[in-house]
Design a protein around this motif. Structure first.
Motif, PDB file in Angstrom:
ATOM      1  N   GLY A 151      28.904 -37.275  50.597  1.00 41.22           N
ATOM      2  CA  GLY A 151      28.973 -37.902  49.284  1.00 41.22           C
ATOM      3  C   GLY A 151      29.558 -37.026  48.202  1.00 41.22           C
ATOM      4  N   ALA A 152      30.131 -35.870  48.578  1.00 40.58           N
ATOM      5  CA  ALA A 152      30.601 -34.916  47.567  1.00 40.58           C
ATOM      6  C   ALA A 152      31.766 -35.449  46.742  1.00 40.58           C
ATOM      7  CB  ALA A 152      31.010 -33.603  48.240  1.00 40.58           C
ATOM      8  N   ALA A 153      32.525 -36.420  47.262  1.00 39.04           N
ATOM      9  CA  ALA A 153      33.684 -36.934  46.536  1.00 39.04           C
ATOM     10  C   ALA A 153      33.338 -38.085  45.598  1.00 39.04           C
ATOM     11  CB  ALA A 153      34.761 -37.382  47.526  1.00 39.04           C
ATOM     12  N   LEU A 154      32.107 -38.572  45.654  1.00 36.11           N
ATOM     13  CA  LEU A 154      31.700 -39.678  44.791  1.00 36.11           C
ATOM     14  C   LEU A 154      31.575 -39.215  43.342  1.00 36.11           C
ATOM     15  CD1 LEU A 154      28.976 -41.317  47.051  1.00 36.11           C
ATOM     16  CD2 LEU A 154      31.234 -42.264  46.511  1.00 36.11           C
ATOM     17  N   GLN A 155      31.846 -40.109  42.411  1.00 35.61           N
ATOM     18  CA  GLN A 155      31.769 -39.777  40.996  1.00 35.61           C
ATOM     19  C   GLN A 155      30.940 -40.811  40.249  1.00 35.61           C
ATOM     20  OE1 GLN A 155      35.442 -38.668  39.063  1.00 35.61           O
ATOM     21  NE2 GLN A 155      36.427 -38.236  41.013  1.00 35.61           N
TER      22      GLN A 155
ATOM     23  N   LEU B 173      39.533 -40.349  47.882  1.00 33.99           N
ATOM     24  CA  LEU B 173      39.350 -39.696  49.185  1.00 33.99           C
ATOM     25  C   LEU B 173      40.485 -38.719  49.455  1.00 33.99           C
ATOM     26  CD1 LEU B 173      38.139 -39.336  52.032  1.00 33.99           C
ATOM     27  CD2 LEU B 173      39.419 -41.379  52.729  1.00 33.99           C
ATOM     28  N   ILE B 174      41.731 -39.184  49.307  1.00 38.50           N
ATOM     29  CA  ILE B 174      42.882 -38.316  49.552  1.00 38.50           C
ATOM     30  C   ILE B 174      42.896 -37.135  48.584  1.00 38.50           C
ATOM     31  CG2 ILE B 174      45.406 -38.177  49.393  1.00 38.50           C
ATOM     32  CD1 ILE B 174      45.599 -40.894  50.626  1.00 38.50           C
ATOM     33  N   ALA B 175      42.618 -37.413  47.316  1.00 38.27           N
ATOM     34  CA  ALA B 175      42.635 -36.348  46.312  1.00 38.27           C
ATOM     35  C   ALA B 175      41.597 -35.276  46.642  1.00 38.27           C
ATOM     36  CB  ALA B 175      42.378 -36.928  44.927  1.00 38.27           C
ATOM     37  N   TYR B 176      40.388 -35.702  47.010  1.00 36.05           N
ATOM     38  CA  TYR B 176      39.340 -34.730  47.327  1.00 36.05           C
ATOM     39  C   TYR B 176      39.738 -33.889  48.536  1.00 36.05           C
ATOM     40  CZ  TYR B 176      34.871 -32.607  48.437  1.00 36.05           C
ATOM     41  OH  TYR B 176      33.894 -31.686  48.710  1.00 36.05           O
ATOM     42  N   LEU B 177      40.228 -34.535  49.599  1.00 38.49           N
ATOM     43  CA  LEU B 177      40.596 -33.804  50.808  1.00 38.49           C
ATOM     44  C   LEU B 177      41.694 -32.779  50.528  1.00 38.49           C
ATOM     45  CD1 LEU B 177      40.625 -36.679  53.472  1.00 38.49           C
ATOM     46  CD2 LEU B 177      38.900 -34.881  53.203  1.00 38.49           C
ATOM     47  N   MET B 178      42.763 -33.197  49.841  1.00 42.19           N
ATOM     48  CA  MET B 178      43.879 -32.289  49.594  1.00 42.19           C
ATOM     49  C   MET B 178      43.477 -31.149  48.673  1.00 42.19           C
ATOM     50  SD  MET B 178      46.160 -33.435  51.558  1.00 42.19           S
ATOM     51  CE  MET B 178      47.528 -32.384  51.050  1.00 42.19           C
ATOM     52  N   ASN B 179      42.692 -31.442  47.639  1.00 41.80           N
ATOM     53  CA  ASN B 179      42.260 -30.385  46.724  1.00 41.80           C
ATOM     54  C   ASN B 179      41.324 -29.412  47.426  1.00 41.80           C
ATOM     55  OD1 ASN B 179      43.704 -31.620  44.724  1.00 41.80           O
ATOM     56  ND2 ASN B 179      41.950 -32.699  43.861  1.00 41.80           N
TER      57      ASN B 179
ATOM     58  N   ARG C 154      32.181 -47.006  52.176  1.00 45.22           N
ATOM     59  CA  ARG C 154      31.009 -47.497  51.457  1.00 45.22           C
ATOM     60  C   ARG C 154      29.785 -46.735  51.945  1.00 45.22           C
ATOM     61  NH1 ARG C 154      33.945 -52.397  51.952  1.00 45.22           N
ATOM     62  NH2 ARG C 154      34.322 -53.375  49.905  1.00 45.22           N
ATOM     63  N   PHE C 155      29.065 -46.154  51.020  1.00 45.88           N
ATOM     64  CA  PHE C 155      27.877 -45.377  51.353  1.00 45.88           C
ATOM     65  C   PHE C 155      26.636 -46.248  51.199  1.00 45.88           C
ATOM     66  CE2 PHE C 155      31.078 -42.305  50.328  1.00 45.88           C
ATOM     67  CZ  PHE C 155      30.816 -41.217  51.142  1.00 45.88           C
ATOM     68  N   GLY C 156      25.639 -45.967  51.993  1.00 47.47           N
ATOM     69  CA  GLY C 156      24.384 -46.692  51.878  1.00 47.47           C
ATOM     70  C   GLY C 156      23.701 -46.405  50.555  1.00 47.47           C
ATOM     71  N   SER C 157      22.921 -47.338  50.085  1.00 43.92           N
ATOM     72  CA  SER C 157      22.242 -47.173  48.801  1.00 43.92           C
ATOM     73  C   SER C 157      21.185 -46.079  48.846  1.00 43.92           C
ATOM     74  CB  SER C 157      21.591 -48.494  48.375  1.00 43.92           C
ATOM     75  OG  SER C 157      20.653 -48.911  49.361  1.00 43.92           O
ATOM     76  N   ASP C 158      20.823 -45.640  50.065  1.00 46.44           N
ATOM     77  CA  ASP C 158      19.802 -44.600  50.197  1.00 46.44           C
ATOM     78  C   ASP C 158      20.412 -43.197  50.244  1.00 46.44           C
ATOM     79  OD1 ASP C 158      21.031 -44.964  52.605  1.00 46.44           O
ATOM     80  OD2 ASP C 158      19.228 -44.678  53.816  1.00 46.44           O
ATOM     81  N   LEU C 159      21.736 -43.089  50.020  1.00 44.07           N
ATOM     82  CA  LEU C 159      22.376 -41.775  50.011  1.00 44.07           C
ATOM     83  C   LEU C 159      21.750 -40.918  48.925  1.00 44.07           C
ATOM     84  CD1 LEU C 159      24.748 -39.880  50.927  1.00 44.07           C
ATOM     85  CD2 LEU C 159      26.056 -40.865  49.029  1.00 44.07           C
TER      86      LEU C 159
ATOM     87  N   LYS D 213      35.216 -24.959  47.162  1.00 46.87           N
ATOM     88  CA  LYS D 213      35.306 -25.754  48.387  1.00 46.87           C
ATOM     89  C   LYS D 213      34.642 -27.117  48.248  1.00 46.87           C
ATOM     90  CE  LYS D 213      35.620 -22.241  52.031  1.00 46.87           C
ATOM     91  NZ  LYS D 213      34.894 -21.650  53.183  1.00 46.87           N
ATOM     92  N   THR D 214      33.481 -27.167  47.629  1.00 50.85           N
ATOM     93  CA  THR D 214      32.738 -28.418  47.544  1.00 50.85           C
ATOM     94  C   THR D 214      32.910 -29.116  46.198  1.00 50.85           C
ATOM     95  OG1 THR D 214      30.771 -27.178  46.857  1.00 50.85           O
ATOM     96  CG2 THR D 214      30.998 -27.667  49.202  1.00 50.85           C
ATOM     97  N   ARG D 215      33.736 -28.557  45.319  1.00 54.01           N
ATOM     98  CA  ARG D 215      33.945 -29.147  43.991  1.00 54.01           C
ATOM     99  C   ARG D 215      35.398 -28.941  43.579  1.00 54.01           C
ATOM    100  NH1 ARG D 215      30.000 -28.095  40.914  1.00 54.01           N
ATOM    101  NH2 ARG D 215      28.480 -27.561  42.502  1.00 54.01           N
ATOM    102  N   PRO D 216      36.362 -29.376  44.406  1.00 47.34           N
ATOM    103  CA  PRO D 216      37.773 -29.068  44.145  1.00 47.34           C
ATOM    104  C   PRO D 216      38.356 -29.854  42.982  1.00 47.34           C
ATOM    105  CG  PRO D 216      37.600 -30.554  46.002  1.00 47.34           C
ATOM    106  CD  PRO D 216      36.191 -30.157  45.643  1.00 47.34           C
ATOM    107  N   ARG D 217      39.308 -29.237  42.303  1.00 45.75           N
ATOM    108  CA  ARG D 217      40.010 -29.877  41.179  1.00 45.75           C
ATOM    109  C   ARG D 217      41.495 -29.513  41.259  1.00 45.75           C
ATOM    110  NH1 ARG D 217      42.612 -32.084  37.897  1.00 45.75           N
ATOM    111  NH2 ARG D 217      41.991 -32.888  35.859  1.00 45.75           N
TER     112      ARG D 217
END
Length: 301
Positions: A15-19, A30-36, A65-70, A165-169
């Protein structure tokens, strides 16, 4: 062992790419998070991953789509910067080997090596040039006394890469990742790419030179710079001395970072690159993002 792409996608599944509390991740984000993340995971080894993630369209469609219990972590999950230190091995070419150096307060040590294949850096003693193992010039015209600052800079960059790594920009050089010759102009660009969600971001930008010099760039309150990231390139620069590999460091957040801006501005002109990494680590929030961009400069042939 796993590659940078595998690492980044594992973080996506956490869930690290969710905002903004969303439970749906768009194709563009998704693409932006992976490439960054891949870009911010790479250390210079002479090779790198450049995945071609397709399709390059339909950025708004829901990819996951993530589950509501994430349950997203409420605090950063990466190791504290103090655990990222290392022994740096230096091979001396055409001259006397460097002396051993230990700086436990910075969690670093520098060791000479006679095995070039095991070296992290190659030092050309006769001309004072310091190269990475991948062949990039880190700094030119250095003296043996500069080793401590260069080593501190290397560890600081490693710490920042680990944090990112876990918070790319995204941050790029407007003319691409090339070697810029003395006098050539360039600018840094942190605008969001196509498909990425647009949010108001507070920011701070600085540059750490190859010799460890810290240069605070933005926001400059004396010049009435906006405290939020503008939707345009960040200033115009010219390649110049000290030649080598500089790193632009961008930190953004969805809330003001007044204390961090003040503390990093206080390091301007110093060679306290380790303090930069420490201050950023202390200021981390769940919505903070970090981007790094190398800038390679060289004298005209």
């Amino acid at each position: 062992m796993r590659g940078a792409l595998s690492y980044a996608f594992a973080r996506v599944l956490e869930g690290a790419a969710l905002q903004n509390g969303k439970t749906e991740l768009s194709h563009g984000d998704l693409i932006a998070y992976l490439m960054n993340s891949i870009k911010n995971s790479l250390m210079d080894s002479g090779t790198s991953q450049r995945p071609d993630l397709r399709p390059k369209q339909s950025f708004d469609r829901v990819a996951i789509r993530f589950g509501s219990d994430l349950k997203l972590a409420s605090s950063p999950q990466q190791a504290p910067p103090a655990e990222v230190g290392s022994v740096l091995r230096v091979y001396s070419e055409k001259g006397k080997s460097i002396e051993r150096l230990k700086r436990p307060e910075l969690d670093l040590a520098v060791e000479p090596t006679t095995d070039r294949s095991r070296a992290d850096f190659i030092y050309f003693v006769d001309r004072g040039d310091f190269y990475s193992k991948g062949g990039d010039l880190i700094v030119s015209k250095m003296l043996p006394v500069d080793i401590a600052d260069i080593a501190e800079r290397e560890i600081a960059i490693r710490k920042l890469l680990e944090l990112a790594k876990t918070r790319p920009r995204t941050i790029t050089v407007n003319r691409g990742d090339q070697r810029y010759l003395a006098g050539q102009e360039m600018s840094l660009d942190a605008r969001r790419s196509d498909g990425e969600a647009r949010v108001t971001e507070y920011y701070v930008l600085l540059i750490i030179s190859g010799n460890g010099l810290v240069q605070f760039m933005y926001p400059n309150r004396l010049k009435n710079d906006s405290m939020t990231l503008p939707d345009l390139p960040l200033g115009q620069m010219q390649a110049g001395e000290p030649f080598g590999a500089d790193y632009a460091v961008l930190v953004t957040d969805q809330k003001p970072m007044d204390d961090l801006v003040k503390s990093l501005n206080g390091l301007n002109g110093s060679r306290s690159s380790n303090a930069v990494a420490i201050q950023i680590a202390k200021a981390l929030t769940p919505t903070m993002k970090i981007g790094l961009q190398p800038i390679y400069a060289a004298p005209k042939p």
